[in-house]
Structures are given as structure tokens and as C-alpha cells.
Design an enzyme around this catalytic site. Structure first.
Site, PDB file in Angstrom:
ATOM      1  CB  SER A 128       8.664   7.078   7.535  1.00  0.00           C
ATOM      2  OG  SER A 128       7.873   6.220   8.327  1.00  0.00           O
ATOM      3  CD  GLU A 133       5.866   6.699  -0.695  1.00  0.00           C
ATOM      4  OE1 GLU A 133       6.297   5.628  -0.243  1.00  0.00           O
ATOM      5  OE2 GLU A 133       6.197   7.817  -0.251  1.00  0.00           O
TER       6      GLU A 133
HETATM    7  O1  KIV Z   1       8.435   4.065   5.789  1.00  0.00           O
HETATM    8  C1  KIV Z   1       7.230   4.353   5.681  1.00  0.00           C
HETATM    9  O2  KIV Z   1       6.606   4.936   6.565  1.00  0.00           O
HETATM   10  C2  KIV Z   1       6.556   3.994   4.452  1.00  0.00           C
HETATM   11  C3  KIV Z   1       5.247   4.661   4.206  1.00  0.00           C
HETATM   12  C4  KIV Z   1       5.482   5.951   3.520  1.00  0.00           C
HETATM   13  C5  KIV Z   1       4.319   3.793   3.463  1.00  0.00           C
HETATM   14  O3  KIV Z   1       7.054   3.246   3.676  1.00  0.00           O
END
Ligand code: KIV
Length: 263
Positions: free
Chosen positions: A46, A181
Site C-alpha cells: 500500500s 480483505e
Molecule cells: O499493503 C497493505 O497495506 C495491505 C493491507 C491492506 C492489509 O495489504
């Protein structure tokens, strides 16, 4: 201060006590989250969206993730450090093992991989080599182009059944944890009951074993769109540390997620 390990999370699941997880990308905020009692920090891909400004996680490289893993690793002292494998690290088993090796050397203690039942062989090979894996099921953001957007998964019975079976299959292959998720609340509960490893949810309802959010969402820093499952824990508080404390306590007291955060 006792460090959080996978055994800590398994014990918490056994006692029915939820644990808290949060993404982190730098040393200072990792330290604040660690001091607030957050049990697991995730260096998530993310970071491509919240740090780099991309519209998906796909442009993030292994070197980007390794860099932020080294930063977070210096900041935390108690939390378990989970780290994402970026897009296409699962191109083949050789690449998977090499990339996981880079991230473990950077400080990862648990490697998160997006992928369904077909990832079983890769997970088995990593487990054999001492690399614990968290399998990311439900909405897999690296598949956003295939899925046609960031959409709730497992809404019909067949899909829900497949996700439960995938979780069981991956745990049999050696997955040490599952991250789920954006699925309906009932499916979160079904997956948690179907496997004996910790299940971490984001938009998966309250009946899983741990909760995770993206740090920027906890601090109310959205980029114009805020998914249903997020909550601004900074609202009404005057420090980032207080927001992290409040998130940690809300998860552990089962006050978060509430009905309005569920699908
Ligand atoms: O990349 C990320 O932050 C994630 C979260 C959404 C769990 O995979």
C-alpha cells in the site's frame, strides 16, 4: 517487554483475544505504533498508494519494500514485523524464494503473499526454508485489473466456499497466518473457524482473530475516498500516539470494527 511472535498470535487466537495490526513505513511512526501496543506492523505494498501517490500497488518494487522494511525494523522493538511481497514476486518459485530472502534479510519476520490455492507450492517451499508466510485472500489488490476494481469478494455462496477451502489448503501447505480483505462478516467468521492459524481481517468483520488498517486511514488521511471499513482514530485526539492507542484499545475491546464497518 516480551516480543510478539507467531506463537503469541496463535495463543491470542486460542484465548479468543483479538490482536491489533497496522501498516508502517518509517522508523518514527513504527516506534509510535509499537509503543502504543500494536502487535503486528505490516510494511505493505500500500506504500505505492499512500507514500508514492500511485493509484494501485503494482508499481512498487522489491527494493522499495526492502528499504521501508529496514526503516520500520529500526523503529520497532516489540511488534512482529510482517512484510509484503510485491507484484510479480510470485512469477516462479525461484523468484519467490530469492525475493523473500531479500525481505527476510531486511528484517521481515513474516512474509505476506497475495494468491489463492495455486500459491500452495510456493508457500510450502518457503515454509521448508524457515520463512513463515501469511496468505492474503479475499480482495487481493495486486489483482485489481483482473477484478475490475477494489470490490468486496466472496459475496455468493460458491465464492465464499472457495475462499474457505483456499484458506484450509494454504494452511495445510504451511501458511502460518491468513489475511482476509473485504469480505462479508459471515465469511470472516467462517475462515477463522475453519483454520487453526491466526486470521487477520481488513473489512472482514469483527469475528476474525486480529484487525489491520492502513496507518493513513487510522489518521484520517484519505485521498478523497474512504472505504466503509476504515475509521479515523485521530478524530477528537491531539496526537498520533493517542490515535494509535485508541485503535489498539478499540480492537482489543472488540469495539472496532462495528456494524457500520462491515459488509
Ligand atoms: O499493503 C497493505 O497495506 C495491505 C493491507 C491492506 C492489509 O495489504
Amino acid at each position: 517487554m516480551k516480543r510478539v511472535t507467531l506463537a503469541t498470535l496463535r495463543d491470542a487466537k486460542g484465548r479468543g483475544e483479538p490482536f491489533s495490526c497496522l501498516t508502517a513505513y518509517d522508523a518514527t511512526l513504527a516506534r509510535a505504533a509499537d509503543e502504543a501496543g500494536i502487535d503486528v506492523l505490516l510494511v505493505g505494498d500500500s506504500l505505492g498508494m499512500v507514500l508514492q501517490g500511485h493509484t494501485s500497488t503494482l508499481p512498487v518494487t522489491l527494493e522499495d519494500i526492502a528499504y521501508h522494511t529496514r526503516c520500520v525494523s529500526r523503529g520497532r522493538s516489540r511488534s512482529l514485523l510482517m512484510v509484503d511481497l510485491p507484484f510479480m514476486s510470485n512469477a516462479d518459485t525461484g523468484q519467490l524464494l530469492r525475493d523473500a530472502g531479500v525481505l527476510m534479510r531486511a528484517g521481515a519476520e513474516l512474509i505476506k503473499i497475495e494468491g489463492d490455492a495455486w500459491m500452495a507450492d510456493g508457500i510450502r517451499e518457503l515454509d521448508r526454508r524457515g520463512v513463515p508466510v501469511c496468505a492474503h485472500l479475499g480482495l487481493a489488490p495486486q489483482r485489481v485489473n483482473r477484478l475490475g476494481g477494489f470490490k468486496v469478494q466472496g459475496k455468493d455462496d460458491a465464492d465464499a466456499r472457495r475462499i474457505v477451502e483456499d484458506a484450509q489448503h494454504l494452511v495445510e501447505a504451511g501458511a502460518a497466518a491468513i489475511l482476509l480483505e473485504c469480505v462479508p462478516r459471515a465469511l470472516g467468521q467462517a475462515v477463522s473457524q475453519a483454520v487453526d492459524v491466526p486470521v487477520i481481517g481488513i473489512g472482514a468483520g469483527p469475528d476474525v482473530d486480529g484487525q489491520i488498517l492502513v496507518m493513513h486511514d487510522v489518521l484520517g488521511l484519505d485521498s478523497g475516498y474512504s472505504p466503509r471499513f476504515v475509521k479515523n482514530f485521530l478524530l477528537g485526539h491531539d496526537s498520533i500516539k493517542a490515535a494509535f492507542d485508541r485503535y489498539d484499545q478499540a480492537v482489543k475491546a472488540r469495539h472496532f470494527p462495528a456494524d457500520e464497518h462491515c459488509f
